[in-house]
Design a protein around this motif. Structure first.
Motif, PDB file in Angstrom:
ATOM      1  N   SER A 164      -8.983   4.351  -5.819  1.00 30.41           N
ATOM      2  CA  SER A 164      -7.997   5.545  -5.842  1.00 30.41           C
ATOM      3  C   SER A 164      -6.856   4.789  -6.382  1.00 30.41           C
ATOM      4  CB  SER A 164      -7.856   6.047  -4.502  1.00 30.41           C
ATOM      5  OG  SER A 164      -7.128   5.175  -3.811  1.00 30.41           O
ATOM      6  N   ASP A 165      -5.819   5.669  -7.447  1.00 34.24           N
ATOM      7  CA  ASP A 165      -4.826   4.905  -8.011  1.00 34.24           C
ATOM      8  C   ASP A 165      -3.748   5.166  -7.256  1.00 34.24           C
ATOM      9  OD1 ASP A 165      -3.294   5.363 -11.271  1.00 34.24           O
ATOM     10  OD2 ASP A 165      -2.912   3.684  -9.642  1.00 34.24           O
ATOM     11  N   SER A 166      -2.729   4.202  -6.776  1.00 43.40           N
ATOM     12  CA  SER A 166      -1.598   4.511  -5.987  1.00 43.40           C
ATOM     13  C   SER A 166      -1.514   5.682  -5.333  1.00 43.40           C
ATOM     14  CB  SER A 166      -0.369   4.512  -7.062  1.00 43.40           C
ATOM     15  OG  SER A 166      -0.393   3.304  -7.933  1.00 43.40           O
ATOM     16  N   CYS A 167      -2.331   5.806  -4.288  1.00 46.82           N
ATOM     17  CA  CYS A 167      -2.708   7.180  -3.602  1.00 46.82           C
ATOM     18  C   CYS A 167      -2.346   6.988  -2.115  1.00 46.82           C
ATOM     19  CB  CYS A 167      -3.997   7.405  -3.776  1.00 46.82           C
ATOM     20  SG  CYS A 167      -4.558   9.037  -3.172  1.00 46.82           S
ATOM     21  N   ARG A 168      -2.814   6.031  -1.402  1.00 49.99           N
ATOM     22  CA  ARG A 168      -2.532   6.092   0.236  1.00 49.99           C
ATOM     23  C   ARG A 168      -1.032   5.347   0.431  1.00 49.99           C
ATOM     24  NH1 ARG A 168      -3.199   1.476   3.188  1.00 49.99           N
ATOM     25  NH2 ARG A 168      -4.334   0.360   1.234  1.00 49.99           N
ATOM     26  N   PRO A 169      -0.333   6.375   1.239  1.00 50.56           N
ATOM     27  CA  PRO A 169       1.079   6.132   1.591  1.00 50.56           C
ATOM     28  C   PRO A 169       1.039   4.770   2.683  1.00 50.56           C
ATOM     29  CG  PRO A 169       0.375   8.349   2.115  1.00 50.56           C
ATOM     30  CD  PRO A 169      -0.892   7.811   1.792  1.00 50.56           C
ATOM     31  N   SER A 170       1.853   3.886   2.129  1.00 53.82           N
ATOM     32  CA  SER A 170       2.050   2.607   2.845  1.00 53.82           C
ATOM     33  C   SER A 170       3.407   1.822   2.459  1.00 53.82           C
ATOM     34  CB  SER A 170       0.899   1.756   2.841  1.00 53.82           C
ATOM     35  OG  SER A 170       1.186   0.348   3.347  1.00 53.82           O
ATOM     36  N   PRO A 171       4.001   1.570   3.306  1.00 55.36           N
ATOM     37  CA  PRO A 171       5.498   0.773   3.053  1.00 55.36           C
ATOM     38  C   PRO A 171       4.987  -0.452   2.660  1.00 55.36           C
ATOM     39  CG  PRO A 171       4.961   0.843   5.456  1.00 55.36           C
ATOM     40  CD  PRO A 171       3.831   1.538   4.897  1.00 55.36           C
ATOM     41  N   TYR A 172       3.766  -1.079   2.367  1.00 58.24           N
ATOM     42  CA  TYR A 172       3.434  -2.399   2.223  1.00 58.24           C
ATOM     43  C   TYR A 172       3.058  -2.685   0.785  1.00 58.24           C
ATOM     44  CZ  TYR A 172       3.436  -2.909   7.331  1.00 58.24           C
ATOM     45  OH  TYR A 172       3.702  -2.764   8.297  1.00 58.24           O
ATOM     46  N   SER A 220       3.719  -1.418  -3.378  1.00 61.21           N
ATOM     47  CA  SER A 220       4.735  -1.089  -4.371  1.00 61.21           C
ATOM     48  C   SER A 220       4.814   0.395  -4.661  1.00 61.21           C
ATOM     49  CB  SER A 220       4.246  -1.717  -5.710  1.00 61.21           C
ATOM     50  OG  SER A 220       5.294  -1.435  -6.740  1.00 61.21           O
ATOM     51  N   GLY A 221       5.987   0.921  -4.820  1.00 57.66           N
ATOM     52  CA  GLY A 221       6.320   2.454  -4.848  1.00 57.66           C
ATOM     53  C   GLY A 221       5.894   3.140  -3.489  1.00 57.66           C
ATOM     54  N   GLY A 222       5.515   2.624  -2.555  1.00 51.52           N
ATOM     55  CA  GLY A 222       5.067   3.157  -1.177  1.00 51.52           C
ATOM     56  C   GLY A 222       3.504   3.736  -1.257  1.00 51.52           C
ATOM     57  N   TYR A 223       2.815   3.316  -2.181  1.00 53.95           N
ATOM     58  CA  TYR A 223       1.553   3.818  -2.341  1.00 53.95           C
ATOM     59  C   TYR A 223       0.490   2.946  -2.656  1.00 53.95           C
ATOM     60  CZ  TYR A 223       3.381   8.561  -1.693  1.00 53.95           C
ATOM     61  OH  TYR A 223       4.059   9.727  -1.292  1.00 53.95           O
ATOM     62  N   CYS A 224      -0.456   2.729  -1.926  1.00 58.48           N
ATOM     63  CA  CYS A 224      -1.597   1.511  -2.120  1.00 58.48           C
ATOM     64  C   CYS A 224      -2.662   2.059  -3.131  1.00 58.48           C
ATOM     65  CB  CYS A 224      -2.021   1.129  -0.957  1.00 58.48           C
ATOM     66  SG  CYS A 224      -1.018   0.058   0.006  1.00 58.48           S
ATOM     67  N   SER A 225      -3.062   1.192  -3.962  1.00 59.44           N
ATOM     68  CA  SER A 225      -4.517   1.490  -4.748  1.00 59.44           C
ATOM     69  C   SER A 225      -5.598   1.190  -4.006  1.00 59.44           C
ATOM     70  CB  SER A 225      -4.410   1.120  -6.097  1.00 59.44           C
ATOM     71  OG  SER A 225      -3.389   1.665  -6.923  1.00 59.44           O
ATOM     72  N   ASP A 226      -6.567   1.496  -3.892  1.00 60.07           N
ATOM     73  CA  ASP A 226      -7.526   1.148  -3.018  1.00 60.07           C
ATOM     74  C   ASP A 226      -9.258   1.095  -3.678  1.00 60.07           C
ATOM     75  OD1 ASP A 226      -6.489   3.037  -0.185  1.00 60.07           O
ATOM     76  OD2 ASP A 226      -6.385   1.038  -0.446  1.00 60.07           O
ATOM     77  N   TRP A 227     -10.123   0.233  -3.293  1.00 58.95           N
ATOM     78  CA  TRP A 227     -11.288   0.094  -3.718  1.00 58.95           C
ATOM     79  C   TRP A 227     -12.454   0.417  -2.352  1.00 58.95           C
ATOM     80  CZ3 TRP A 227     -12.896  -0.861  -8.609  1.00 58.95           C
ATOM     81  CH2 TRP A 227     -12.011  -1.152  -9.570  1.00 58.95           C
TER      82      TRP A 227
END
Length: 124
Positions: free
Chosen positions: A97-105, A107-114
């Motif tokens: 997923s591309d810059s999808c999961r909300p997280s303060p940690y 960049s931009g407040g969203y994490c990319s995941d595998w």
């Protein structure tokens, strides 16, 4: 913690079919761009397909219509239908997923995941 979970891998004979699924763990990815990748033994990870949030899929050239990428946003699930499988399709398949999961940690407040991947083995 694993944020994306793939399923549906297994062993199949050449010419057969498999359908992979991917679902997020703890968040909704219906508004995000998603993708499938694969990594064969001794090779680099390569893109299989990507899909926009509205369901428009773009395949790698080598897919040549054998695979179908889709998503069901109501079920929060990504799919990869693989047909006419070849021995060279043997690989670990990953969803991303591309810059999808909300997280303060991130960049931009969203994490990319595998995901951790699911093994697909095609025998002759």
């Amino acid at each position: 913690q694993v944020h994306l979970v793939e399923s549906g891998g297994g062993s199949v004979q050449a010419g057969g079919s498999l359908k992979l699924s991917c679902a997020p763990n703890g968040y909704v990815f219906s508004t995000c761009a998603l993708a499938w990748y694969r990594q064969a033994p001794g090779k680099e990870r390569e893109l299989v397909s990507s899909i926009s949030r509205d369901g428009t899929a773009t395949d790698a050239d080598w897919v040549k219509g054998r695979f179908i990428t889709s998503r069901n946003n109501a079920k929060n699930t990504l799919y990869l239908q693989m047909n006419s499988l070849k021995t060279e399709d043997t690989a670990v398949y990953y969803c991303a997923s591309d810059s999808c999961r909300p997280s303060p940690y991130c960049s931009g407040g969203y994490c990319s995941d595998w995901g951790r991947g699911t093994q697909v083995t095609v025998s002759s």
